[in-house]
Each structure stands twice: as C-alpha cells, then as structure tokens.
Design a protein around this motif. Structure first.
Motif, short mmCIF file in Angstrom:
data_model
loop_
_atom_site.label_atom_id
_atom_site.label_comp_id
_atom_site.label_asym_id
_atom_site.label_seq_id
_atom_site.Cartn_x
_atom_site.Cartn_y
_atom_site.Cartn_z
N GLY A 36 -45.46 -23.66 29.84
CA GLY A 36 -44.02 -23.44 29.19
C GLY A 36 -43.70 -24.53 28.28
O GLY A 36 -44.71 -25.09 27.85
N ASP A 37 -42.70 -24.38 27.87
CA ASP A 37 -42.15 -25.25 26.42
C ASP A 37 -42.45 -26.66 26.58
O ASP A 37 -42.90 -27.15 25.35
N ARG A 38 -42.23 -27.24 27.55
CA ARG A 38 -42.47 -28.68 27.65
C ARG A 38 -43.74 -29.14 27.37
O ARG A 38 -44.07 -29.99 26.47
N LEU A 39 -44.80 -28.39 27.90
CA LEU A 39 -46.32 -28.71 27.63
C LEU A 39 -46.41 -28.08 26.09
O LEU A 39 -47.36 -28.90 25.41
N GLY A 40 -46.03 -27.17 25.64
CA GLY A 40 -46.21 -26.63 24.29
C GLY A 40 -45.93 -27.87 23.28
O GLY A 40 -46.52 -27.75 22.39
N LYS A 41 -44.98 -28.44 23.50
CA LYS A 41 -44.32 -29.28 22.52
C LYS A 41 -45.47 -30.53 22.63
O LYS A 41 -46.00 -31.14 21.27
N VAL A 42 -46.05 -30.89 23.60
CA VAL A 42 -46.99 -31.82 23.88
C VAL A 42 -48.40 -31.27 23.03
O VAL A 42 -48.95 -32.11 22.49
N LEU A 43 -48.45 -30.00 23.33
CA LEU A 43 -49.98 -29.62 22.77
C LEU A 43 -49.97 -29.70 21.34
O LEU A 43 -51.04 -29.82 20.46
N ALA A 44 -48.62 -29.45 20.88
CA ALA A 44 -48.59 -29.29 19.20
C ALA A 44 -48.92 -30.83 18.63
O ALA A 44 -49.49 -30.66 17.42
N ALA A 45 -48.94 -31.59 19.13
CA ALA A 45 -48.95 -33.17 18.60
C ALA A 45 -50.60 -33.62 19.27
O ALA A 45 -50.67 -34.83 19.15
N SER A 46 -51.17 -32.80 20.42
CA SER A 46 -52.10 -33.62 20.89
C SER A 46 -53.62 -33.16 20.34
O SER A 46 -53.49 -32.33 19.41
N LEU B 101 -62.09 -29.02 28.68
CA LEU B 101 -61.24 -29.34 27.40
C LEU B 101 -60.35 -30.56 27.99
O LEU B 101 -59.59 -30.16 28.78
N ASP B 102 -60.52 -31.52 27.10
CA ASP B 102 -59.56 -32.73 27.52
C ASP B 102 -58.44 -32.71 26.69
O ASP B 102 -58.65 -32.41 25.60
N VAL B 103 -57.06 -32.63 27.06
CA VAL B 103 -55.79 -32.90 26.16
C VAL B 103 -55.13 -34.05 26.26
O VAL B 103 -54.92 -34.78 27.23
N LEU B 104 -55.21 -34.82 24.95
CA LEU B 104 -54.87 -36.07 24.73
C LEU B 104 -53.68 -35.96 23.61
O LEU B 104 -53.85 -36.08 22.66
N PRO B 105 -52.59 -36.57 24.18
CA PRO B 105 -51.34 -36.40 23.43
C PRO B 105 -51.38 -37.86 22.88
O PRO B 105 -52.34 -38.74 23.14
#
Length: 85
Positions: free
Chosen positions: A44-54, A76-80
């Motif tokens: 959802g959107d909460r993670l979507g916003k984080v992904l945009a800056a990660s 795949l590592d997601v690093l905010p």
C-alpha cells in the motif's frame, strides 16, 4: 517461468511494510522496477511513499538503473533514507 525474489526491508521500510523480509514470486523475468512496483502494491501507500525515496541493493550491489533484470533466487534490499547525526 517464475522468478522467486527475497525482499529485505530496513528501518522505515520495515515499519511501512510491517515485515522484516518476505519472499515474492513473479511471472517471467522481472526488473527491479517490476519488483518494487509489486511490493508497493502488496503493502500500500505507506510503503509506496518510502519506496519512492529508497535505494536498493540487488545481491549486495547498489542498483542505479531499475531496468536491471532480477535473477531467480536474488535478494533485493530496500534501504530508505537514513537520518543521522
């Protein structure tokens, strides 16, 4: 053909996803962009916003081009962005 990918979330991405890591199975030969889109839709959107800056690491290597193909069994590592001081 399907491709299994292990996703690991760090810091704010972990909080937004609600999990530390997960496995994702996608059809075909996905790119990093496809994997990121899939996890954004899943959480959802909460993670979507984080992904945009990660930023992302694919098997420990920084990804600069999200059109890079993700091989089966990859991680795949997601690093905010990290706050520091």
């Amino acid at each position: 053909m399907t491709t299994a990918v292990r996703i690991r979330y760090f810091a704010g991405a972990r909080a937004a996803a609600g999990v530390a890591d997960e496995d994702l199975v996608l059809d075909g030969d996905p790119t990093v962009a496809v994997v990121v889109s899939a996890i954004g839709q899943r959480h959802g959107d909460r993670l979507g916003k984080v992904l945009a800056a990660s930023s992302f690491l694919l098997d420990g290597v920084a990804v600069r081009d999200t059109s890079v193909r993700v091989p089966a069994g990859a991680q795949l590592d997601v690093l905010p962005p990290f706050a520091g001081g």
